[in-house]
Design a protein around this motif. Structure first.
Motif, mmCIF file in Angstrom:
data_model
loop_
_atom_site.group_PDB
_atom_site.id
_atom_site.type_symbol
_atom_site.label_atom_id
_atom_site.label_comp_id
_atom_site.label_asym_id
_atom_site.label_seq_id
_atom_site.Cartn_x
_atom_site.Cartn_y
_atom_site.Cartn_z
ATOM 1 N N ILE A 235 37.188 51.503 34.293
ATOM 2 C CA ILE A 235 38.241 51.340 35.300
ATOM 3 C C ILE A 235 38.347 49.886 35.735
ATOM 4 N N GLU A 236 37.226 49.256 35.991
ATOM 5 C CA GLU A 236 37.247 47.843 36.386
ATOM 6 C C GLU A 236 37.842 46.985 35.276
ATOM 7 N N ASN A 237 37.468 47.261 34.031
ATOM 8 C CA ASN A 237 37.996 46.484 32.915
ATOM 9 C C ASN A 237 39.509 46.618 32.799
ATOM 10 N N ALA A 238 40.030 47.826 33.024
ATOM 11 C CA ALA A 238 41.481 48.020 32.958
ATOM 12 C C ALA A 238 42.176 47.180 34.031
ATOM 13 N N TYR A 239 41.617 47.170 35.233
ATOM 14 C CA TYR A 239 42.158 46.315 36.287
ATOM 15 C C TYR A 239 42.139 44.849 35.855
ATOM 16 N N LEU A 240 41.001 44.397 35.349
ATOM 17 C CA LEU A 240 40.855 42.989 35.000
ATOM 18 C C LEU A 240 41.803 42.583 33.875
ATOM 19 N N GLN A 241 41.972 43.463 32.888
ATOM 20 C CA GLN A 241 42.910 43.164 31.802
ATOM 21 C C GLN A 241 44.319 42.990 32.348
ATOM 22 N N ALA A 242 44.731 43.910 33.229
ATOM 23 C CA ALA A 242 46.082 43.836 33.789
ATOM 24 C C ALA A 242 46.256 42.585 34.648
ATOM 25 N N ILE A 243 45.239 42.260 35.450
ATOM 26 C CA ILE A 243 45.320 41.078 36.311
ATOM 27 C C ILE A 243 45.388 39.806 35.477
ATOM 28 N N GLU A 244 44.574 39.716 34.442
ATOM 29 C CA GLU A 244 44.542 38.513 33.614
ATOM 30 C C GLU A 244 45.833 38.321 32.820
ATOM 31 N N GLN A 245 46.541 39.428 32.546
ATOM 32 C CA GLN A 245 47.788 39.331 31.786
ATOM 33 C C GLN A 245 49.018 39.248 32.694
ATOM 34 N N ALA A 246 48.819 39.355 34.000
ATOM 35 C CA ALA A 246 49.944 39.352 34.930
ATOM 36 C C ALA A 246 50.696 38.027 34.875
ATOM 37 N N GLN A 247 52.019 38.148 34.954
ATOM 38 C CA GLN A 247 52.864 36.960 34.938
ATOM 39 C C GLN A 247 53.651 36.765 36.222
ATOM 40 N N ASP A 248 53.951 37.845 36.933
ATOM 41 C CA ASP A 248 54.821 37.724 38.094
ATOM 42 C C ASP A 248 54.202 38.229 39.399
ATOM 43 N N GLU A 249 53.631 39.451 39.375
ATOM 44 C CA GLU A 249 53.251 40.065 40.645
ATOM 45 C C GLU A 249 52.134 41.082 40.461
ATOM 46 N N ILE A 250 51.206 41.076 41.401
ATOM 47 C CA ILE A 250 50.127 42.067 41.468
ATOM 48 C C ILE A 250 50.117 42.635 42.881
ATOM 49 N N ILE A 251 50.218 43.963 42.998
ATOM 50 C CA ILE A 251 50.090 44.624 44.299
ATOM 51 C C ILE A 251 48.950 45.624 44.197
ATOM 52 N N ILE A 252 47.962 45.480 45.058
ATOM 53 C CA ILE A 252 46.791 46.368 45.055
ATOM 54 C C ILE A 252 46.636 46.971 46.443
ATOM 55 N N ALA A 253 46.492 48.287 46.490
ATOM 56 C CA ALA A 253 46.153 48.975 47.735
ATOM 57 C C ALA A 253 44.797 49.627 47.550
ATOM 58 N N SER A 254 43.839 49.268 48.397
ATOM 59 C CA SER A 254 42.480 49.797 48.260
ATOM 60 C C SER A 254 41.895 50.037 49.642
ATOM 61 N N ALA A 255 41.522 51.286 49.893
ATOM 62 C CA ALA A 255 40.988 51.641 51.205
ATOM 63 C C ALA A 255 39.678 50.925 51.504
ATOM 64 N N TYR A 256 38.859 50.770 50.483
ATOM 65 C CA TYR A 256 37.585 50.055 50.623
ATOM 66 C C TYR A 256 37.583 48.944 49.597
ATOM 67 N N PHE A 257 37.538 47.699 50.064
ATOM 68 C CA PHE A 257 37.764 46.546 49.199
ATOM 69 C C PHE A 257 36.610 45.567 49.328
ATOM 70 N N LEU A 258 35.735 45.573 48.361
ATOM 71 C CA LEU A 258 34.620 44.637 48.318
ATOM 72 C C LEU A 258 34.263 44.394 46.841
ATOM 73 N N PRO A 259 35.210 43.812 46.083
ATOM 74 C CA PRO A 259 34.992 43.657 44.634
ATOM 75 C C PRO A 259 33.966 42.578 44.322
ATOM 76 N N GLY A 260 33.483 42.612 43.085
ATOM 77 C CA GLY A 260 32.518 41.631 42.622
ATOM 78 C C GLY A 260 33.146 40.284 42.327
ATOM 79 N N LEU A 261 32.302 39.339 41.932
ATOM 80 C CA LEU A 261 32.723 37.955 41.718
ATOM 81 C C LEU A 261 33.780 37.856 40.625
ATOM 82 N N ASN A 262 33.606 38.559 39.528
ATOM 83 C CA ASN A 262 34.576 38.505 38.440
ATOM 84 C C ASN A 262 35.959 38.957 38.883
ATOM 85 N N PHE A 263 35.998 40.027 39.630
ATOM 86 C CA PHE A 263 37.274 40.571 40.087
ATOM 87 C C PHE A 263 37.946 39.587 41.035
ATOM 88 N N ARG A 264 37.170 39.017 41.929
ATOM 89 C CA ARG A 264 37.734 38.058 42.879
ATOM 90 C C ARG A 264 38.285 36.839 42.159
#
Length: 418
Positions: A235-264
């Motif tokens: 699941i984390e990898n799918a997020y990271l792939q999408a974020i790294e390929q993003a060109q225009d916009e990323i919208i994330i809604a997360s009730a509990y948000f404390l991601p690791g260094l790579n994600f940040r």
């Protein structure tokens, strides 16, 4: 390594090495119909109707099964199904559903519902990491033809004292070939738990009908899980792939948000190359320590131009994202150490412009109607004491989870994360 995400407390991580470990892309399955379901007022009637239509088999997984109006309504639907001969399986987490009375379980079992609890031993005095490896998935599969995946437990969405608006959350209904993947996963988890709890031959009457693979739509989608065996970072990898390929916009809604260094860093890198990054986070305090710890990340995000909105209209429980108006995910996985490194989670990923835009517009309405944007200037004027408390909370959370496997909470030392 499973708990690699906690190494950042003590030293830097090799981001390039972890990127090499990630698969090139998520394997998408075509010809599905994925329907977005917002909040319990839509989700629970859809689940109940599907259960009432069941003819052969039901699998229901949930973290929390509460003895309230919603819980009793779904329990009655399960009982009705079992009484008419449907093979009905209910699997709930031993800690999340710790308050479910034995009388309700007995009534379900008396009707023929097979009920199991995942890790039922929940002693708060046993400081072992496996206590936090919970079943956090929310899945319903009916007759291998329709499935529901998302963030909603079996609990009233107006259960918070004083709450005037329904809990903000999402799920999806799935029809088409992807249902087979969801069914197989639900059956595997049930079988692993049942193998240690039920007598031999419990599944001999379970027919081996081939799940439907008939096309039901035109959407490309994937079912992703997180567990401690073979799918620790899917699941984390799918997020990271999408974020790294993003060109225009990323919208994330997360009730509990404390991601690791790579994600940040992935989010900061995206903002640095001109991508609009929007975070919709919990604004009402649910768990004080986690709430304070997430604030430790605000400064660097705001400095990078990332928008942070805190949802305050009601309790927010959503775990969704939209990237470039075509990639979207809905599921049970928060973006924190519990979900990304410990719990069993399940998300659906959808590559479809119409679905992604629908979810995007829903999130934009929520931001406009129920959220408050965090202003960079006002955040910088926060007292040093408050910022220090946030960083101390952050360190405590990651240390206690990563080293001791223990998370403080309400009363008994644990708090049920929804």
């Amino acid at each position: 390594m499973e708990n690699a995400g906690f190494i950042e407390v003590y030293g830097k991580r090799d981001r390039n090495a972890e990127r090499k470990e990630r698969p090139a892309r998520t394997c998408m399955i075509p010809n599905n119909q994925i329907t977005l379901l917002q909040n319990g007022c839509v989700y629970f009637p859809a689940v109940e109707a599907a259960i009432d239509r069941a003819m052969n088999e039901i699998y229901l997984e949930t973290y929390i099964f509460e003895n309230d109006n919603t819980g009793r309504c779904i329990a009655e639907a399960l009982r009705r199904a079992a009484l008419r001969g449907v093979k009905t399986h209910l699997l709930m987490d031993g800690f999340g559903s710790i308050g479910l009375p034995k009388t309700m379980v007995d009534n379900l079992e008396a009707a023929g519902v097979r009920v199991l609890k995942f890790r039922p031993k929940t002693s708060p005095w046993t400081l072992k990491r496996h206590r936090l490896r919970r079943l956090h998935r929310k899945i319903v599969v009916v007759d291998r033809t329709i499935a529901f995946v998302g963030g909603m437990n079996i609990i009233d969405h107006m259960d918070i004292h004083g709450q005037t608006s329904t809990r903000f959350d999402y799920a999806v209904s799935v029809e088409g070939p992807l249902v087979k993947e969801i069914h197989d996963s639900a059956r595997r988890v049930w079988s692993r738990v049942a193998w240690t709890r039920l007598p031999p031959g419990w599944d001999e009457d379970n027919d081996r009908q081939v799940p439907s693979i008939e096309p039901k739509g035109s959407m490309r989608s994937a079912f992703l899980v997180r567990n401690n065996i073979r799918h620790r970072r899917d699941i984390e990898n799918a997020y990271l792939q999408a974020i790294e390929q993003a060109q225009d916009e990323i919208i994330i809604a997360s009730a509990y948000f404390l991601p690791g260094l790579n994600f940040r860093h992935a989010l900061l890198d995206a903002a640095g190359r001109g991508v609009r990054v929007v975070l919709l986070l919990q604004g009402l305090m649910d768990h004080r320590l986690l709430h304070s710890a997430s604030h430790a990340l605000y400064g660097s995000f705001l400095d990078a131009g990332i928008e942070i909105h805190e949802y305050r209209k009601s309790m927010m429980h959503a775990k969704v994202a939209v990237v470039d108006e075509h990639w979207a995910t809905v599921g049970s996985s928060n973006l924190d150490p519990f979900s990304l490194l410990l719990s069993m989670e399940a998300n659906v990923v959808v590559d479809d412009a119409r679905f992604a835009i629908e979810l995007k517009h829903s999130l934009e309405r929520a931001i406009e109607a129920g959220a408050r944007r965090i202003n960079e200037n006002s955040w910088k004027t926060k007292s040093i004491k408050l910022r220090l408390v946030s960083w101390l909370s952050y360190g405590v959370v990651r240390f206690m989870i990563g080293v001791a496997g223990y998370a403080p909470g309400k009363k008994s030392g644990q708090a049920r994360r929804r």
